[in-house]
Design a protein around this motif. Structure first.
Motif, PDB file in Angstrom:
ATOM      1  N   ASN A  84      -3.112  -8.856   2.703  1.00 43.73           N
ATOM      2  CA  ASN A  84      -4.621  -7.989   2.498  1.00 43.73           C
ATOM      3  C   ASN A  84      -5.162  -8.326   3.841  1.00 43.73           C
ATOM      4  OD1 ASN A  84      -4.008  -6.827   0.026  1.00 43.73           O
ATOM      5  ND2 ASN A  84      -5.277  -8.264  -1.153  1.00 43.73           N
ATOM      6  N   ARG A 103       0.868  -1.212   0.130  1.00 44.55           N
ATOM      7  CA  ARG A 103       0.142   0.240   0.024  1.00 44.55           C
ATOM      8  C   ARG A 103       0.760   1.186  -0.116  1.00 44.55           C
ATOM      9  NH1 ARG A 103      -5.040  -1.470   4.207  1.00 44.55           N
ATOM     10  NH2 ARG A 103      -6.157  -2.984   2.724  1.00 44.55           N
ATOM     11  N   GLU A 160      -3.256  -6.405   6.648  1.00 44.09           N
ATOM     12  CA  GLU A 160      -4.003  -4.961   6.313  1.00 44.09           C
ATOM     13  C   GLU A 160      -5.345  -4.512   7.125  1.00 44.09           C
ATOM     14  OE1 GLU A 160      -2.109  -2.427   5.912  1.00 44.09           O
ATOM     15  OE2 GLU A 160      -0.602  -2.896   4.389  1.00 44.09           O
ATOM     16  N   ASN A 161      -6.321  -5.616   6.961  1.00 43.53           N
ATOM     17  CA  ASN A 161      -7.557  -5.389   7.306  1.00 43.53           C
ATOM     18  C   ASN A 161      -7.708  -5.668   8.937  1.00 43.53           C
ATOM     19  OD1 ASN A 161      -8.735  -5.003   4.833  1.00 43.53           O
ATOM     20  ND2 ASN A 161      -9.060  -7.350   4.545  1.00 43.53           N
ATOM     21  N   ARG A 178      -0.469   5.219  14.614  1.00 43.09           N
ATOM     22  CA  ARG A 178       0.657   4.337  14.374  1.00 43.09           C
ATOM     23  C   ARG A 178       1.632   4.162  15.393  1.00 43.09           C
ATOM     24  NH1 ARG A 178       1.509   5.450   7.661  1.00 43.09           N
ATOM     25  NH2 ARG A 178      -0.307   4.221   7.036  1.00 43.09           N
ATOM     26  N   SER A 237      -6.322  -2.169   9.961  1.00 39.81           N
ATOM     27  CA  SER A 237      -7.440  -1.344   9.805  1.00 39.81           C
ATOM     28  C   SER A 237      -8.462  -1.471  10.879  1.00 39.81           C
ATOM     29  CB  SER A 237      -7.952  -1.555   8.363  1.00 39.81           C
ATOM     30  OG  SER A 237      -8.923  -0.209   8.113  1.00 39.81           O
ATOM     31  N   PHE A 261      -7.694   3.367   2.153  1.00 43.50           N
ATOM     32  CA  PHE A 261      -7.140   2.505   2.939  1.00 43.50           C
ATOM     33  C   PHE A 261      -7.060   3.244   4.432  1.00 43.50           C
ATOM     34  CE2 PHE A 261      -4.793   1.215  -0.775  1.00 43.50           C
ATOM     35  CZ  PHE A 261      -5.722   0.249  -1.154  1.00 43.50           C
ATOM     36  N   ASP A 262      -6.963   4.708   4.565  1.00 42.09           N
ATOM     37  CA  ASP A 262      -6.664   5.156   5.874  1.00 42.09           C
ATOM     38  C   ASP A 262      -7.900   5.991   6.394  1.00 42.09           C
ATOM     39  OD1 ASP A 262      -3.657   4.510   6.052  1.00 42.09           O
ATOM     40  OD2 ASP A 262      -3.645   5.881   4.078  1.00 42.09           O
ATOM     41  N   LEU A 313       2.575  -2.134   8.900  1.00 43.80           N
ATOM     42  CA  LEU A 313       2.644  -3.757   8.556  1.00 43.80           C
ATOM     43  C   LEU A 313       3.865  -3.966   7.877  1.00 43.80           C
ATOM     44  CD1 LEU A 313       1.480  -6.340   8.232  1.00 43.80           C
ATOM     45  CD2 LEU A 313       0.390  -5.636   6.154  1.00 43.80           C
ATOM     46  N   GLN A 314       4.720  -3.049   7.078  1.00 40.87           N
ATOM     47  CA  GLN A 314       5.907  -3.559   6.573  1.00 40.87           C
ATOM     48  C   GLN A 314       6.764  -3.560   7.861  1.00 40.87           C
ATOM     49  OE1 GLN A 314       6.618  -1.000   3.359  1.00 40.87           O
ATOM     50  NE2 GLN A 314       4.409  -1.233   2.590  1.00 40.87           N
TER      51      GLN A 314
END
Length: 602
Positions: free
Chosen positions: A499, A195, A502-503, A541, A506, A203-204, A479-480
């Motif tokens: 994905n 992303r 990431e969910n 974050r 999120s 996404f954000d 995430l990375q």
């Protein structure tokens, strides 16, 4: 006819010289300050518009008089350079896009190709063009273009080495090495499905928390308008004067345009060449490229002054200028990433909870000298502070020895706390800046302070000269950063896994936003910036980074490896809070790396 050709040629050369003189005035203008040199920029744009129109109308005569294609490319390159300069001063996406449009046209039309092999001066112009185009493409995330231009740059450097043996092209070889190293470190290139770093409404912006954020209202609400970004570590990953950490923060503080951004539109040809809006100049030169690539529905990006290896006095001067020009009810973000005292730089590689053969006792012993350099958190927050506390430790901003011009002390920041500051300090000396809390001169500052040192399962990942700073990575690509810390190998073959991860993040971030908005104990310092999407995302974050590192590092060493915020954020989102630990645990289990964590019965 010959006389007419001479007149055209002389007029063209006069226009070139006039435009070049105006260009020289603005080329070295500082990249900070709101109103500096705007009148000059208008004049230089007009000069190049007049020059381009003239060469279009008299192309036949000029070619007969000896006009070379590379000269046309150089003019277009100057316009692209002007647009990029405007982007660095304003952070407006349209200027970055226009710079890309011009540079891409030069590449596709091969203005510099086919020039005489023996013309060294033209070859240097072509080398500089490729370097500038790479920087613009890198910031704009045109990864395929970067790869194409890198190959062309490599070939050109090799060709120059072959044909100009008496000339040393060592610096250009280093440029090639820099961009290749940057590409290997940047996940935009290594993971195509990653992303974006930029703030994406897709996404954000979390649907479940939107209504709470929209209704949230503090007694005082500040607008995020300006940022200062500075990163310097010895041998760090960089390209030109853009370091990897500064690049990540720059991207993190800009809007990612929506899907319409990627729909290409042909620029309309301007028959008379008269354009009032200078963002349409690509249409003027009739390149028929993508001129309308910006998203008008997005708010403007905050301005960003990106400083590369500044002296302490230069950094202070930039802060003073931006503070002086800051509009009312606004906040400045100051991001400083640098090593502490030079003696800290050569410390042994970071130890980790998985893979190091050293015992905890030995690790604690190795930290003793470092710990003695800092006062305890309690002494900064609750105890009395003497003037020496503000100048005991510092950030080391440059490679010019250990002198005062390279040292930025916490006390140097205090005068600027007359304006609202959002400080992100990423350093092994970051905790020295705790003394700012309670020492402000007008506005309480928000502080996000990195750990003393990073924590990784694989100690080799801790090399900041290869991967950038861990704390900055968590703030810009959580995430990375999580995968890098735990040793989970990211690849495009795991798209579904990524994905889902990431969910999970999120969903967690959405919950945490709601808790922050509803918390009665949220300090005004955080409340007054929570409405801003960029700063809110950094806060969320940070909470994730703190929770992950708290659960990953040995409990007895948490002071070394856990970041700190001042004032404190609500306890309902502390690393021990169930809503926080459960999310980190869920993510760790999803990626099968939970064995490296210690959770409290979640």
């Amino acid at each position: 006819m010959a006389e007419e050709g001479d007149v055209v040629s002389k007029t063209f050369r006069a226009l070139v010289e006039s435009a070049d003189r105006k260009f020289a005035r603005v080329r070295d203008f500082p990249s900070y300050g709101r109103a500096q040199g705007q009148c000059y920029f208008q004049k230089v744009f007009k000069a190049y518009m007049r020059l381009w129109k003239y060469q279009q109308e008299h192309r036949t005569e000029l070619v007969k008089a000896g006009l070379n294609r590379w000269e046309i490319g150089e003019i277009a390159g100057r316009i692209g350079q002007l647009y990029f300069g405007q982007y660095t001063r304003t952070s407006e996406a349209r200027f970055l896009v226009e710079a890309y449009v011009f540079y891409e046209a030069i590449l596709k039309r091969r203005y510099f190709e086919g020039c005489k092999v023996k013309d060294l001066g033209v070859r240097f112009k072509e080398l500089r063009f490729y370097a500038r185009f790479l920087l613009v493409s890198l910031i704009l995330n045109r990864t395929q273009t970067v790869k194409v231009v890198v190959e062309k740059l490599k070939s050109l450097v090799d060709d120059c080495n072959t044909n100009f043996r008496e000339t040393n092209f060592k610096e250009w070889k280093l440029v090639v090495q820099e961009i290749v190293r940057f590409m290997n470190a940047d996940t935009t290139f290594t993971i195509a499905s990653a992303r974006p770093f930029r703030y994406s409404a897709i996404f954000d912006c979390h649907p479940n928390s939107v209504q709470y954020v929209a209704r949230f209202h503090a007694k005082k609400v500040l607008k995020f308008r300006d940022a200062i970004l500075m990163s310097y570590h010895r041998n760090e990953v960089k390209f030109a004067e853009l370091t990897l950490d500064a690049y990540r923060m720059l991207q993190c503080l800009e809007w990612e345009s929506s899907g319409s951004f990627y729909q290409k539109h042909l620029a309309e040809t301007k028959e008379n060449g008269v354009v009032v809006d200078y963002s349409g100049t690509s249409g003027l030169i009739d390149m028929k490229l993508v001129a309308d690539m910006t998203d008008p529905t997005l708010p403007p990006n905050p301005r960003k002054a990106i400083l590369y290896r500044p002296s302490a006095t230069h950094l202070i001067a930039v802060m003073a200028t931006i503070c002086e020009e800051l509009p009312p009810e606004s906040v400045i973000l100051v991001y400083l990433s640098a090593s502490g005292k030079p003696s800290h730089i050569n410390a042994s590689p970071v130890e980790s909870s998985g893979g190091s053969k050293r015992t905890t006792k030995n690790k604690l012993t190795s930290h003793n000298s470092l710990e003695q350099n800092f006062s305890s958190p309690e002494s900064h927050i609750n105890g009395k502070k003497g003037s020496s506390d503000y100048y005991d430790d510092y950030l080391w901003l440059g490679s010019k020895g250990n002198g005062g011009s390279s040292n930025l002390y916490p006390g140097d920041i205090i005068p600027f706390t007359r304006r609202p500051l959002f400080l992100v300090i990423d350093s092994d000396s970051s905790h020295a800046f705790k003394v700012l809390h309670g020492a402000e001169r007008g506005e309480k500052a928000a502080l996000l302070l990195s750990p003393f040192r990073p924590m990784f399962k694989d100690p080799f990942s801790a090399d900041i000269t290869q991967n950038g700073s861990q704390f900055t990575f968590f703030l810009t690509a959580p995430l990375q950063a999580f995968c890098q810390m735990t040793g989970f190998a990211l690849s495009d073959g795991d798209i579904e896994v990524l994905n889902n991860a990431e969910n999970i993040l999120s969903t967690a971030f959405s919950k945490w936003e709601v808790i922050l908005c509803k918390s009665p104990s949220l300090d005004l310092v955080w409340a007054q910036v929570l409405s801003d999407p960029f700063l809110r995302r950094l806060i969320i974050r940070f909470l994730f980074c703190r929770a992950v590192l708290s659960a990953f590092c040995p409990p007895e060493e948490s002071e070394q490896y856990v970041p700190v915020c001042l004032p404190q954020l609500p306890n309902s989102l502390s690393p021990k809070a169930e809503v926080v630990q459960s999310s980190v645990s869920q993510l760790a289990n999803h990626l099968n790396v939970a064995d490296g964590f210690h959770f409290d019965n979640t």
